[in-house]
Design a protein around this motif. Structure first.
Motif, PDB file in Angstrom:
ATOM      1  N   GLY A   1      30.533  11.062 -29.017  1.00 51.62           N
ATOM      2  CA  GLY A   1      30.590   9.890 -27.889  1.00 51.62           C
ATOM      3  C   GLY A   1      29.093   9.356 -28.025  1.00 51.62           C
ATOM      4  O   GLY A   1      29.186   8.049 -27.729  1.00 51.62           O
ATOM      5  N   ALA A   2      28.247  10.136 -28.161  1.00 52.00           N
ATOM      6  CA  ALA A   2      26.943   9.192 -27.910  1.00 52.00           C
ATOM      7  C   ALA A   2      26.776   8.264 -29.106  1.00 52.00           C
ATOM      8  O   ALA A   2      26.159   7.251 -29.262  1.00 52.00           O
ATOM      9  N   ILE A   3      27.232   8.815 -30.400  1.00 55.08           N
ATOM     10  CA  ILE A   3      27.252   7.981 -31.670  1.00 55.08           C
ATOM     11  C   ILE A   3      27.976   6.715 -31.540  1.00 55.08           C
ATOM     12  O   ILE A   3      27.600   5.597 -31.788  1.00 55.08           O
TER      13      ILE A   3
ATOM     14  N   SER B   1      26.418  -3.413 -31.359  1.00 54.22           N
ATOM     15  CA  SER B   1      27.370  -4.568 -31.721  1.00 54.22           C
ATOM     16  C   SER B   1      27.279  -5.465 -30.584  1.00 54.22           C
ATOM     17  O   SER B   1      27.269  -6.759 -30.753  1.00 54.22           O
ATOM     18  N   ASN B   2      27.285  -5.150 -29.470  1.00 54.33           N
ATOM     19  CA  ASN B   2      27.525  -5.945 -28.162  1.00 54.33           C
ATOM     20  C   ASN B   2      26.208  -6.795 -28.150  1.00 54.33           C
ATOM     21  O   ASN B   2      26.163  -7.869 -27.684  1.00 54.33           O
ATOM     22  N   VAL B   3      25.017  -5.942 -28.288  1.00 51.67           N
ATOM     23  CA  VAL B   3      23.850  -6.797 -28.222  1.00 51.67           C
ATOM     24  C   VAL B   3      23.443  -7.712 -29.340  1.00 51.67           C
ATOM     25  O   VAL B   3      22.959  -8.857 -29.214  1.00 51.67           O
ATOM     26  N   TYR B   4      24.139  -7.601 -30.581  1.00 55.44           N
ATOM     27  CA  TYR B   4      23.797  -8.408 -31.721  1.00 55.44           C
ATOM     28  C   TYR B   4      24.925  -9.500 -31.491  1.00 55.44           C
ATOM     29  O   TYR B   4      24.498 -10.866 -31.767  1.00 55.44           O
ATOM     30  N   LEU B   5      25.970  -9.280 -30.825  1.00 55.54           N
ATOM     31  CA  LEU B   5      26.823 -10.456 -30.760  1.00 55.54           C
ATOM     32  C   LEU B   5      26.468 -11.332 -29.627  1.00 55.54           C
ATOM     33  O   LEU B   5      26.861 -12.617 -29.194  1.00 55.54           O
TER      34      LEU B   5
ATOM     35  N   VAL C   1      26.203   4.304 -29.152  1.00 51.53           N
ATOM     36  CA  VAL C   1      24.976   3.484 -29.827  1.00 51.53           C
ATOM     37  C   VAL C   1      25.680   2.392 -30.592  1.00 51.53           C
ATOM     38  O   VAL C   1      25.046   1.242 -30.561  1.00 51.53           O
ATOM     39  N   ILE C   2      26.866   2.662 -31.340  1.00 48.58           N
ATOM     40  CA  ILE C   2      27.341   1.605 -32.339  1.00 48.58           C
ATOM     41  C   ILE C   2      27.800   0.654 -31.541  1.00 48.58           C
ATOM     42  O   ILE C   2      27.534  -0.663 -31.854  1.00 48.58           O
TER      43      ILE C   2
END
Length: 40
Positions: A26-28, A36-40, A31-32
């Motif tokens: 769940g932690a991994i 991805s939300n920050v990048y987009l 983070v993923i």
């Protein structure tokens, strides 16, 4: 009718709902998806 002891149907069978493996996975995933939300 014959009563059979089937492990799949036992009411006494208790499976853990919260495990270390589940917490790490769940932690991994958190983070993923956050990255991805920050990048987009």
């Amino acid at each position: 009718m014959q009563t059979e002891q089937n492990e799949f149907m036992q009411h006494e069978l208790r499976l853990p709902e919260l495990t270390v493996r589940g917490m790490i996975l769940g932690a991994i995933l958190t983070v993923i998806f956050t990255a991805s939300n920050v990048y987009l």
